[in-house]
Scaffold this motif. Sequence first.
Motif, PDB file in Angstrom:
ATOM      1  N   HIS A  16      15.549 -12.951 -27.868  1.00  0.00           N
ATOM      2  CA  HIS A  16      16.033 -11.678 -27.333  1.00  0.00           C
ATOM      3  C   HIS A  16      17.286 -11.823 -26.481  1.00  0.00           C
ATOM      4  CE1 HIS A  16      12.370  -9.958 -28.845  1.00  0.00           C
ATOM      5  NE2 HIS A  16      11.688 -10.883 -28.211  1.00  0.00           N
ATOM      6  N   THR A  75      24.238  -4.067 -33.204  1.00  0.00           N
ATOM      7  CA  THR A  75      23.737  -3.490 -31.960  1.00  0.00           C
ATOM      8  C   THR A  75      23.106  -2.137 -32.267  1.00  0.00           C
ATOM      9  OG1 THR A  75      25.762  -2.274 -31.488  1.00  0.00           O
ATOM     10  CG2 THR A  75      25.653  -4.573 -30.684  1.00  0.00           C
ATOM     11  N   ASN A 123      25.097  -7.145 -19.250  1.00  0.00           N
ATOM     12  CA  ASN A 123      24.891  -6.126 -20.282  1.00  0.00           C
ATOM     13  C   ASN A 123      23.946  -6.627 -21.339  1.00  0.00           C
ATOM     14  OD1 ASN A 123      26.606  -7.996 -21.476  1.00  0.00           O
ATOM     15  ND2 ASN A 123      28.336  -6.595 -21.557  1.00  0.00           N
ATOM     16  N   LEU A 128      15.270  -8.723 -20.976  1.00  0.00           N
ATOM     17  CA  LEU A 128      15.358  -8.586 -19.518  1.00  0.00           C
ATOM     18  C   LEU A 128      14.242  -9.340 -18.816  1.00  0.00           C
ATOM     19  CD1 LEU A 128      16.333  -4.827 -19.197  1.00  0.00           C
ATOM     20  CD2 LEU A 128      17.750  -6.807 -18.622  1.00  0.00           C
ATOM     21  N   VAL A 150      14.880  -5.040 -25.889  1.00  0.00           N
ATOM     22  CA  VAL A 150      15.709  -5.085 -24.676  1.00  0.00           C
ATOM     23  C   VAL A 150      14.867  -5.504 -23.479  1.00  0.00           C
ATOM     24  CG1 VAL A 150      17.011  -3.671 -23.036  1.00  0.00           C
ATOM     25  CG2 VAL A 150      17.431  -3.443 -25.486  1.00  0.00           C
TER      26      VAL A 150
END
Length: 141
Positions: free
Chosen positions: A76, A102, A141, A129, A125
């Motif tokens: 990821h 993307t 980003n 993170l 996402v």
Amino acid sequence: MEAQSGGKGRAASKRRTYTLVRCMAHSELGDVFMGEDDSTGEQVCVHVVEMESVERTALATGSKRNAQYSQCKSPHVKAFLSSYVIPGTTKLCLVSEYMERTVKDVLRVHKTLSENAISEAIRAVLAGLSYLHDKGMAHKN
């Protein structure tokens, strides 16, 4: 444009060379290219930064972050691979794994996403993170 990189963990005698294939984006720091590793044919992302337009503190901070990202082992998070200066210039090239598409690219084609597709994108996402936060790594980003 072609340039060489010693790369992290690679012997100096085994320098990688990359060919910049096409410009994908422009940023305040420089241009982002899809590139190709000349020895493997693997696609890479090359961010070309004009060092004279970047403050020294930003270069130092970026260098630390790139060292961290070179250790990324997550599907990821795209890992930083190497950096090099194009000979005879003040252009710093930052090479990372290439991300084929993307969410923005998908939306250009499909215009809308199903609830399941949105859930999958958000899950990916959040997994990235979570990985970065677990490692105590900064992200932009």
